[in-house]
Design an enzyme around this catalytic site. Structure first.
Site, PDB file in Angstrom:
ATOM      1  N   ASP A 116      37.333  24.641  64.595  1.00 41.51           N
ATOM      2  CA  ASP A 116      38.017  24.441  63.111  1.00 41.51           C
ATOM      3  C   ASP A 116      37.249  24.868  62.055  1.00 41.51           C
ATOM      4  O   ASP A 116      36.133  24.943  62.192  1.00 41.51           O
ATOM      5  CB  ASP A 116      38.500  22.865  62.687  1.00 41.51           C
ATOM      6  N   ASN A 141      41.086   8.821  62.115  1.00 34.52           N
ATOM      7  CA  ASN A 141      42.541   8.657  62.434  1.00 34.52           C
ATOM      8  C   ASN A 141      43.025   9.149  63.600  1.00 34.52           C
ATOM      9  O   ASN A 141      44.435   9.495  63.799  1.00 34.52           O
ATOM     10  CB  ASN A 141      43.369   9.297  61.147  1.00 34.52           C
ATOM     11  N   HIS A 193      41.996  12.229  65.023  1.00 33.03           N
ATOM     12  CA  HIS A 193      42.357  13.822  64.868  1.00 33.03           C
ATOM     13  C   HIS A 193      41.510  14.178  65.801  1.00 33.03           C
ATOM     14  O   HIS A 193      40.293  13.828  66.197  1.00 33.03           O
ATOM     15  CB  HIS A 193      42.394  14.461  63.491  1.00 33.03           C
ATOM     16  N   GLU A 236      45.544  16.758  62.765  1.00 31.89           N
ATOM     17  CA  GLU A 236      46.082  15.427  62.191  1.00 31.89           C
ATOM     18  C   GLU A 236      47.064  14.468  62.810  1.00 31.89           C
ATOM     19  O   GLU A 236      47.870  15.343  63.443  1.00 31.89           O
ATOM     20  CB  GLU A 236      46.232  15.507  60.621  1.00 31.89           C
TER      21      GLU A 236
END
Ligand code: GLP
Length: 239
Positions: free
Chosen positions: A64, A133, A135, A140
């Site tokens: 990413d 979270n 990811h 996400e």
């Protein structure tokens, strides 16, 4: 696998990368950023200096990148990988395939990344971290399991954890892209990851926890330190 420290997690991850490259020196590897993989990069650099691994034929992809940041920006993931890894080992610059966060054509940049992965024969290995979270890369919660490399808006927890500006966007490999890697190694260390690691590994796969999609892959190694494995031990008695 549960190990005593984040350093041990990185050391084992590096040993696995070295072993896989010994079997296939031209392997394409997707690389993570963040704090968790730093010990892995240090160990890989050490192995390279001792002559125990040769990166010259391998292909590297970043998972990413932050949208809007040029590769030269110190906060970019390209700069991170250059600083922690590429500049210290014998990786070939023509084999380091990094998403360009400052592209004027994000969609084309995503397609280019996907096509390059295909051109080099697909990912042999994806090394991943996990966000608080759940990811993986910047997929996400809510990310489709079949998603490909694309532009995403970062979740509030991700912005908070990483001290990003509000409304930060990123380019990320998709969950589908990652699941097509022939092997996946997931790393997590520290108490802040304990709860989400337990959800990702023990709950049925759900869009709410993107890392839970890894349960659908046939060849995943999860390497945790004791703190990240804490909820697994307490709630399920599993180490
Ligand atoms: C960022 C990256 C992820 C990484 C996560 C965890 O959000 N995009 O790929 O896994 O951070 O980072 P850390 O290891 O610092 O907790």
């Amino acid at each position: 696998m549960v190990l005593g420290s984040g350093a041990a997690v990185g050391q084992l991850a590096a040993r696995l990368v070295v072993a896989r490259l010994a079997g296939n020196p031209r392997m394409a590897i997707a690389l993570p950023t963040g704090k968790t993989p730093l010990p892995m990069y240090r160990a890989l650099v050490d192995f390279c200096r001792k002559g125990s691994v040769d990166f010259s034929q391998a292909h590297f992809f970043n998972l990413d990148e932050l949208l809007g940041l040029p590769r030269t920006h110190p906060a970019s993931y390209a700069a991170y990988l250059r600083r922690e890894f590429f500049s210290k080992v014998n990786a070939s610059p023509s084999h380091t395939h990094l998403l360009n966060g400052s592209t004027q054509h994000p969609l084309l940049e995503c397609i280019r990344h996907e096509r390059t992965i295909i051109r080099v024969g697909g990912l042999g290995l994806a090394v991943l971290g996990i966000g608080r979270n759940g990811h993986i890369a910047f997929n996400e919660p809510g990310s489709p399991i079949y998603s490909r490399t694309r532009v995403v808006r970062l979740a509030p927890e991700t912005i908070e954890d990483n001290h990003f500006a509000p409304n930060t966007y990123a380019l990320t490999m998709g969950i589908g892209t990652i699941l097509q890697a022939r092997e996946i190694i997931l790393l997590a260390s520290g108490p802040r990851k304990a709860q989400i690691v337990a959800r990702a590994l023990r709950e049925a796969p759900t869009f709410a926890v993107p890392a839970s999609a890894l349960q659908l892959h046939p060849n995943v190694t999860v390497i945790l330190d004791r703190e990240a494995a804490r909820e697994l031990v307490i709630t399920k008695g599993v180490v």
